[in-house]
Design a protein around this motif. Structure first.
Motif, PDB file in Angstrom:
ATOM      1  N   ARG A   1       0.947  -1.145   0.037  1.00 19.69           N
ATOM      2  CA  ARG A   1       0.000  -0.033  -0.003  1.00 19.69           C
ATOM      3  C   ARG A   1       0.811   1.285  -0.040  1.00 19.69           C
ATOM      4  O   ARG A   1       0.606   2.347  -0.613  1.00 19.69           O
ATOM      5  CB  ARG A   1      -1.202  -0.007   0.951  1.00 19.69           C
ATOM      6  N   LEU A   2       2.025   1.295   0.608  1.00 24.01           N
ATOM      7  CA  LEU A   2       3.019   2.291   0.412  1.00 24.01           C
ATOM      8  C   LEU A   2       3.671   2.495  -0.777  1.00 24.01           C
ATOM      9  O   LEU A   2       4.576   3.453  -1.093  1.00 24.01           O
ATOM     10  CB  LEU A   2       4.006   2.017   1.588  1.00 24.01           C
ATOM     11  N   GLY A   3       3.609   1.528  -1.791  1.00 23.95           N
ATOM     12  CA  GLY A   3       4.075   1.758  -3.065  1.00 23.95           C
ATOM     13  C   GLY A   3       5.580   0.828  -2.972  1.00 23.95           C
ATOM     14  O   GLY A   3       6.408   1.257  -3.897  1.00 23.95           O
ATOM     15  N   ARG A   4       5.975   0.011  -2.121  1.00 22.66           N
ATOM     16  CA  ARG A   4       7.110  -0.667  -1.938  1.00 22.66           C
ATOM     17  C   ARG A   4       6.865  -2.036  -2.109  1.00 22.66           C
ATOM     18  O   ARG A   4       6.889  -3.016  -1.000  1.00 22.66           O
ATOM     19  CB  ARG A   4       7.856  -0.205  -0.797  1.00 22.66           C
ATOM     20  N   PRO A   5       6.607  -2.466  -3.308  1.00 23.98           N
ATOM     21  CA  PRO A   5       6.345  -4.142  -3.403  1.00 23.98           C
ATOM     22  C   PRO A   5       7.358  -4.806  -3.083  1.00 23.98           C
ATOM     23  O   PRO A   5       7.054  -6.159  -2.741  1.00 23.98           O
ATOM     24  CB  PRO A   5       5.883  -4.020  -4.652  1.00 23.98           C
ATOM     25  N   ASN A   6       8.573  -4.599  -3.157  1.00 22.27           N
ATOM     26  CA  ASN A   6       9.683  -5.488  -2.991  1.00 22.27           C
ATOM     27  C   ASN A   6       9.786  -5.821  -1.529  1.00 22.27           C
ATOM     28  O   ASN A   6      10.284  -6.835  -1.136  1.00 22.27           O
ATOM     29  CB  ASN A   6      11.157  -4.670  -3.346  1.00 22.27           C
ATOM     30  N   ALA A   7       9.152  -4.921  -0.505  1.00 20.74           N
ATOM     31  CA  ALA A   7       9.246  -5.330   0.977  1.00 20.74           C
ATOM     32  C   ALA A   7       7.703  -5.889   1.329  1.00 20.74           C
ATOM     33  O   ALA A   7       7.446  -6.334   2.370  1.00 20.74           O
ATOM     34  CB  ALA A   7       9.352  -4.151   1.689  1.00 20.74           C
ATOM     35  N   CYS A   8       7.069  -6.782   0.159  1.00 17.62           N
ATOM     36  CA  CYS A   8       5.727  -7.173   0.418  1.00 17.62           C
ATOM     37  C   CYS A   8       5.833  -8.234   1.515  1.00 17.62           C
ATOM     38  O   CYS A   8       6.717  -9.230   1.482  1.00 17.62           O
ATOM     39  CB  CYS A   8       5.401  -7.899  -0.863  1.00 17.62           C
ATOM     40  N   ARG A   9       5.007  -8.360   2.432  1.00 12.23           N
ATOM     41  CA  ARG A   9       4.922  -9.206   3.820  1.00 12.23           C
ATOM     42  C   ARG A   9       4.968 -10.700   3.263  1.00 12.23           C
ATOM     43  O   ARG A   9       5.136 -11.698   3.678  1.00 12.23           O
ATOM     44  CB  ARG A   9       3.804  -8.977   4.600  1.00 12.23           C
ATOM     45  N   ASN A  10       4.156 -10.768   2.006  1.00 15.02           N
ATOM     46  CA  ASN A  10       3.369 -12.043   1.479  1.00 15.02           C
ATOM     47  C   ASN A  10       4.211 -12.416   0.181  1.00 15.02           C
ATOM     48  O   ASN A  10       3.779 -13.120  -0.860  1.00 15.02           O
ATOM     49  CB  ASN A  10       2.091 -12.009   1.160  1.00 15.02           C
ATOM     50  N   ASN A  11       5.329 -11.884  -0.273  1.00 14.95           N
ATOM     51  CA  ASN A  11       6.082 -11.793  -1.459  1.00 14.95           C
ATOM     52  C   ASN A  11       6.478 -13.392  -1.819  1.00 14.95           C
ATOM     53  O   ASN A  11       6.878 -13.892  -0.746  1.00 14.95           O
ATOM     54  CB  ASN A  11       7.433 -11.073  -1.473  1.00 14.95           C
ATOM     55  N   GLN A  12       6.415 -14.004  -2.798  1.00  8.52           N
ATOM     56  CA  GLN A  12       6.888 -15.061  -3.401  1.00  8.52           C
ATOM     57  C   GLN A  12       7.677 -14.733  -4.655  1.00  8.52           C
ATOM     58  O   GLN A  12       7.538 -14.048  -5.572  1.00  8.52           O
ATOM     59  CB  GLN A  12       5.728 -16.083  -3.895  1.00  8.52           C
ATOM     60  N   THR A  13       8.972 -15.216  -4.423  1.00  7.27           N
ATOM     61  CA  THR A  13      10.289 -14.948  -5.434  1.00  7.27           C
ATOM     62  C   THR A  13      10.293 -16.350  -6.237  1.00  7.27           C
ATOM     63  O   THR A  13      10.370 -17.352  -5.734  1.00  7.27           O
ATOM     64  CB  THR A  13      11.476 -14.655  -4.716  1.00  7.27           C
ATOM     65  N   MET A  14      10.598 -16.133  -7.702  1.00  7.69           N
ATOM     66  CA  MET A  14      10.775 -17.341  -8.461  1.00  7.69           C
ATOM     67  C   MET A  14      11.868 -17.968  -7.966  1.00  7.69           C
ATOM     68  O   MET A  14      12.993 -17.409  -7.541  1.00  7.69           O
ATOM     69  CB  MET A  14      10.661 -16.920  -9.832  1.00  7.69           C
ATOM     70  N   GLY A  15      11.693 -19.442  -7.854  1.00 10.40           N
ATOM     71  CA  GLY A  15      12.987 -20.222  -7.397  1.00 10.40           C
ATOM     72  C   GLY A  15      12.980 -20.360  -5.813  1.00 10.40           C
ATOM     73  O   GLY A  15      13.867 -21.135  -5.662  1.00 10.40           O
ATOM     74  N   VAL A  16      12.244 -19.674  -5.113  1.00  7.99           N
ATOM     75  CA  VAL A  16      12.187 -19.468  -3.594  1.00  7.99           C
ATOM     76  C   VAL A  16      11.051 -20.179  -3.338  1.00  7.99           C
ATOM     77  O   VAL A  16      10.597 -21.141  -2.922  1.00  7.99           O
ATOM     78  CB  VAL A  16      12.477 -18.443  -3.030  1.00  7.99           C
ATOM     79  N   GLN A  17      10.019 -19.445  -3.150  1.00  9.37           N
ATOM     80  CA  GLN A  17       8.631 -19.748  -2.808  1.00  9.37           C
ATOM     81  C   GLN A  17       7.621 -20.142  -3.783  1.00  9.37           C
ATOM     82  O   GLN A  17       6.538 -20.742  -3.562  1.00  9.37           O
ATOM     83  CB  GLN A  17       7.925 -18.566  -1.943  1.00  9.37           C
ATOM     84  N   ARG A  18       8.130 -20.028  -5.154  1.00  8.98           N
ATOM     85  CA  ARG A  18       7.263 -20.648  -6.294  1.00  8.98           C
ATOM     86  C   ARG A  18       8.329 -21.117  -7.134  1.00  8.98           C
ATOM     87  O   ARG A  18       9.661 -20.762  -7.045  1.00  8.98           O
ATOM     88  CB  ARG A  18       6.395 -19.404  -6.652  1.00  8.98           C
ATOM     89  N   GLU A  19       8.114 -21.896  -8.237  1.00  8.40           N
ATOM     90  CA  GLU A  19       8.781 -22.470  -9.086  1.00  8.40           C
ATOM     91  C   GLU A  19       9.598 -21.434  -9.963  1.00  8.40           C
ATOM     92  O   GLU A  19       9.089 -20.429 -10.191  1.00  8.40           O
ATOM     93  CB  GLU A  19       7.970 -23.242 -10.151  1.00  8.40           C
ATOM     94  N   GLY A  20      10.904 -21.955 -10.171  1.00  8.30           N
ATOM     95  CA  GLY A  20      11.788 -20.799 -10.863  1.00  8.30           C
ATOM     96  C   GLY A  20      11.708 -20.770 -12.320  1.00  8.30           C
ATOM     97  O   GLY A  20      11.050 -21.555 -12.957  1.00  8.30           O
TER      98      GLY A  20
END
Length: 344
Positions: A97-116
């Motif tokens: 909501r602050l416009g800082r999606p890189n710090a998303c609490r629920n972030n999923q990064t390819m190859g880490v929390q989701r397939e890469g």
């Protein structure tokens, strides 16, 4: 079916077959040309990454070519070179909501929390696809890791003429070095590897310190006339460098942590107050950082040759990971060539 590299479990990596994905409405199918191994892939291989589950296809440092467009997609063409923003944020948490999606609490990064992306083809929403023209295809795989270093520099608010100590000369640290040089700052690069320090010097570090043989704190004080550095960027993620950053920074300076230590760190907190320092975290990167790195690499096309240690075909990806695990200081960047016949 298509080939994919898979982290089956800690210490075991293999080549598997997966179904070929097809783009849905608003999606883009991207054929992978090159994918870089990231430090998070190494920690996942070692079983030390708490964010990953197994089995997992690694890879989020991406060089690809548009292969197919889903319904409703415009602005891209088949055969166009692209990279991918590999972070998937929720759009709902406080950081988003602050416009800082890189710090998303629920972030999923390819190859880490989701397939890469270490496979023949990936499908992602069109908003994640970044066209890149005028660059060597291999070097598109360097954009994401260097952007993480650029983001750390942006978090530091580094100014021209200031001195910054960069702890660690892996690709993230080299990205911070390049971002600092781009701002006309003076860089002191620190690492345990003489080979990596040579790369840092070639990329613009004013001074280098070999932490395996030199007293880092004494040398930094000598190089800064006893003041310490205005900025210290920690890009190692080790207990010793986390604490060392506090010792090396000048009074009223800024410390930025882009690495993260695996264990709790004990600090003598009086230095936080006595120096009145700023301590900041830096997570991932944003599209602005990607764009800055693309502009830099276009202006400095030789940088990729200095950074990339080895390019291997996908059939040798497992062996390359095992070699990196045995000698982490011996490689700056391993890039896996997914498509046969591409330039090395």
């Amino acid at each position: 079916m298509m080939k994919a590299v898979c982290l089956d479990q800690p210490g075991r990596i293999s080549l598997i077959d997966l179904p070929m994905p097809m783009p849905g409405p608003g999606d883009v199918a991207v054929r992978m040309d090159y994918v870089g191994y990231c430090g998070s892939d190494l920690t996942s291989f070692r079983g030390l990454n708490p964010l990953v589950s197994y089995p997992r296809v690694p890879g989020h440092e991406i060089s690809g070519t548009v292969a197919a467009l889903g319904d409703g997609v415009s602005g891209l063409a088949i055969g166009q070179p692209v990279t991918i923003l590999p972070y998937f944020n929720c759009d709902a948490c406080h950081a988003c909501r602050l416009g800082r999606p890189n710090a998303c609490r629920n972030n999923q990064t390819m190859g880490v929390q989701r397939e890469g992306a270490m496979t023949s083809t990936v499908v992602v929403p069109v908003a994640k696809v970044i066209p890149v023209d005028g660059m060597r295809q291999r070097d598109l795989a360097l954009i994401e890791p260097i952007a993480v270093g650029f983001h750390a520099v942006r978090r530091s608010e580094l100014r021209a003429g200031e001195t910054v100590v960069v702890l660690g000369c892996g690709v993230i640290g080299l990205g911070a070095l390049l971002g600092a040089v781009r701002r006309d700052a003076r860089v002191i690069a620190v690492d345990l590897s003489a080979d990596k320090l040579k790369v840092a010097g070639a990329l613009g570090a004013a001074e280098t310190i070999d932490a395996s043989s030199e007293d880092v704190a004494a040398r930094v004080l000598e190089l800064t006339h006893g003041d310490g550095a205005e900025v210290v960027i920690e890009a190692v993620g080790a207990d010793v460098t986390f604490r060392q950053a506090i010792d090396l920074v000048a009074s009223c300076g800024r410390v930025v942590y882009v690495g993260y230590a695996k264990n709790p760190i004990a600090y003598d907190t009086k230095h936080f107050l006595l120096k009145e320092m700023d301590i900041r975290g830096s997570r991932g990167s944003e599209i602005a950082d990607f764009n800055d790195v693309i502009a830099y690499l276009k202006q400095h096309p030789d940088a990729g040759d200095r950074i990339v240690s080895r390019v291997v075909p996908i059939k040798e990806a497992a062996a390359a990971m095992e070699a990196w695990d045995k000698d982490p200081g011996g490689f700056t960047k391993i890039v896996v060539r997914i498509e046969a016949g591409k330039d090395a």
